[in-house]
Design a protein around this motif. Structure first.
Motif, short mmCIF file in Angstrom:
data_model
loop_
_atom_site.label_atom_id
_atom_site.label_comp_id
_atom_site.label_asym_id
_atom_site.label_seq_id
_atom_site.Cartn_x
_atom_site.Cartn_y
_atom_site.Cartn_z
N THR A 104 0.71 -1.30 0.01
CA THR A 104 -0.02 0.03 0.01
C THR A 104 0.81 1.08 0.19
O THR A 104 0.67 2.19 -0.82
N LEU A 105 1.85 1.26 0.76
CA LEU A 105 2.59 2.43 0.77
C LEU A 105 3.48 2.43 -0.35
O LEU A 105 3.89 3.66 -0.85
N SER A 108 1.70 3.99 -3.25
CA SER A 108 1.40 5.66 -2.91
C SER A 108 2.79 6.43 -3.17
O SER A 108 2.82 7.37 -3.50
N LEU A 187 -3.02 -1.42 8.26
CA LEU A 187 -2.95 -0.09 7.86
C LEU A 187 -2.34 0.82 9.00
O LEU A 187 -1.78 2.04 8.69
N ALA A 190 1.42 1.31 8.24
CA ALA A 190 1.36 2.07 7.23
C ALA A 190 1.13 3.50 7.01
O ALA A 190 1.34 4.51 6.34
N LEU A 191 0.31 3.64 8.25
CA LEU A 191 -0.49 4.99 8.26
C LEU A 191 0.30 6.21 8.52
O LEU A 191 0.07 7.42 7.68
N LEU A 194 2.05 6.97 4.86
CA LEU A 194 0.97 6.62 4.07
C LEU A 194 0.31 8.07 4.07
O LEU A 194 -0.04 8.99 3.15
N THR A 195 -0.08 8.62 5.44
CA THR A 195 -0.77 9.91 5.28
C THR A 195 0.16 11.06 5.03
O THR A 195 -0.15 12.04 4.23
N VAL A 197 2.66 10.86 2.46
CA VAL A 197 2.61 10.64 1.01
C VAL A 197 1.34 11.21 0.48
O VAL A 197 1.42 11.87 -0.52
N LEU A 198 0.08 11.18 0.98
CA LEU A 198 -0.99 11.62 0.57
C LEU A 198 -1.11 13.02 0.63
O LEU A 198 -1.56 13.56 -0.40
N THR A 224 8.02 12.44 -3.61
CA THR A 224 6.98 11.46 -2.76
C THR A 224 7.74 10.27 -2.37
O THR A 224 7.48 9.87 -1.35
N GLY A 228 8.56 9.87 1.58
CA GLY A 228 7.84 8.09 2.16
C GLY A 228 9.00 7.74 2.81
O GLY A 228 8.67 7.05 4.19
#
Length: 258
Positions: A104-105, A108, A187, A190-191, A194-195, A197-198, A224, A228
């Protein structure tokens, strides 16, 4: 000179003291992480299963006496294999959740194309997932997770001794529910990154709308990826702490699943 009389029933009874634990131990090693690694040969795995079965066999209250080739013996063997595989599958789900968190990461961050071979399962995974698997494996060994898993297997021989007909039908429902909880918790690993990167992607989108002449592909990917990895580094203590909790919970659930 005549040989000693050999009673086949006594030989079968002596063999079955170690036969049933061997089935449960070998099934665990076929599925459980670290033991089921592709770089561990089948010969080493079988010898290790024989040794562990010899050590845990005295824990059984009583060994069932049944012909392994009979219908009853095949059902008992299938039960032992199912119990060992289910216990190993619980820990395998924890490591699979780590892989999902890394994938997931990586997607992203723009590293979905950077793949490597996972030595644990022999499949291609993103490099972030590979990093997570390596860290999780080292942490699993550092907290003696492999020894705790074998101890849980020994306890299962007392709680669920061989010879009982079948097992709780709710076992598979427990496994499914446990898997859903583990993958939902993945999640959490990676949260933080991931946040970040978002938010970076949202900022790059706003910049692209404000300056359309900016080459977003030349600027966006390095930014990114850098963001990350920076947040992966900053969140590493929290990642290791959460991963330790997941591994300990997985070892506890290996017995509670039944």
């Amino acid at each position: 000179m005549s040989g000693l009389p050999l009673d086949i029933d006594q030989v079968l009874a002596a063999m079955q003291l170690y036969y049933w634990p061997f089935l449960r131990v070998s099934a665990l090693m076929l599925v459980a992480p670290v033991f089921s690694a592709a770089n561990i040969t089948v010969r080493v795995r079988v010898l290790l299963a024989v040794l562990i079965a010899a050590l845990v066999a005295p824990l059984m209250p009583a060994a069932p006496v049944a012909n392994p080739l009979s219908g009853e013996g095949l059902l008992l063997a299938a039960r032992e294999v199912a119990i060992g595989a289910a216990m190993g599958f619980v820990m395998q789900m924890v490591f699979a959740a780590v892989v999902v968190a890394g994938e997931t990461l990586a997607m992203s961050m723009g590293l979905g194309f950077a793949m490597s071979i996972d030595p644990q399962n022999g499949v291609q995974v993103p490099v972030v997932s590979q990093l997570n698997v390596i860290l999780s494996t080292l942490l699993f060994l550092a907290i003696d997770g492999h020894l705790l898993l074998l101890a849980a297997l020994g306890d299962s021989l007392v709680l669920l001794p061989p010879g009982q007909p079948g097992f709780d039908p709710g076992t598979f429902a427990n496994l499914a529910g446990l898997g859903g909880g583990i993958f939902a918790s993945a999640l959490v690993l990676a949260l933080p990154a991931l946040t970040a990167v978002l938010m970076t992607n949202i900022a790059l989108g706003v910049i692209t709308r404000a300056a359309p002449q900016l080459n977003i592909f030349a600027v966006g990917f390095p930014v990114t990826i850098l963001v990350g990895f920076v947040f992966l580094l900053l969140g590493m203590p929290a990642f290791l702490s959460a991963m330790r909790r997941f591994l300990e919970a997985g070892i506890d659930q290996a017995l509670m699943v039944f």
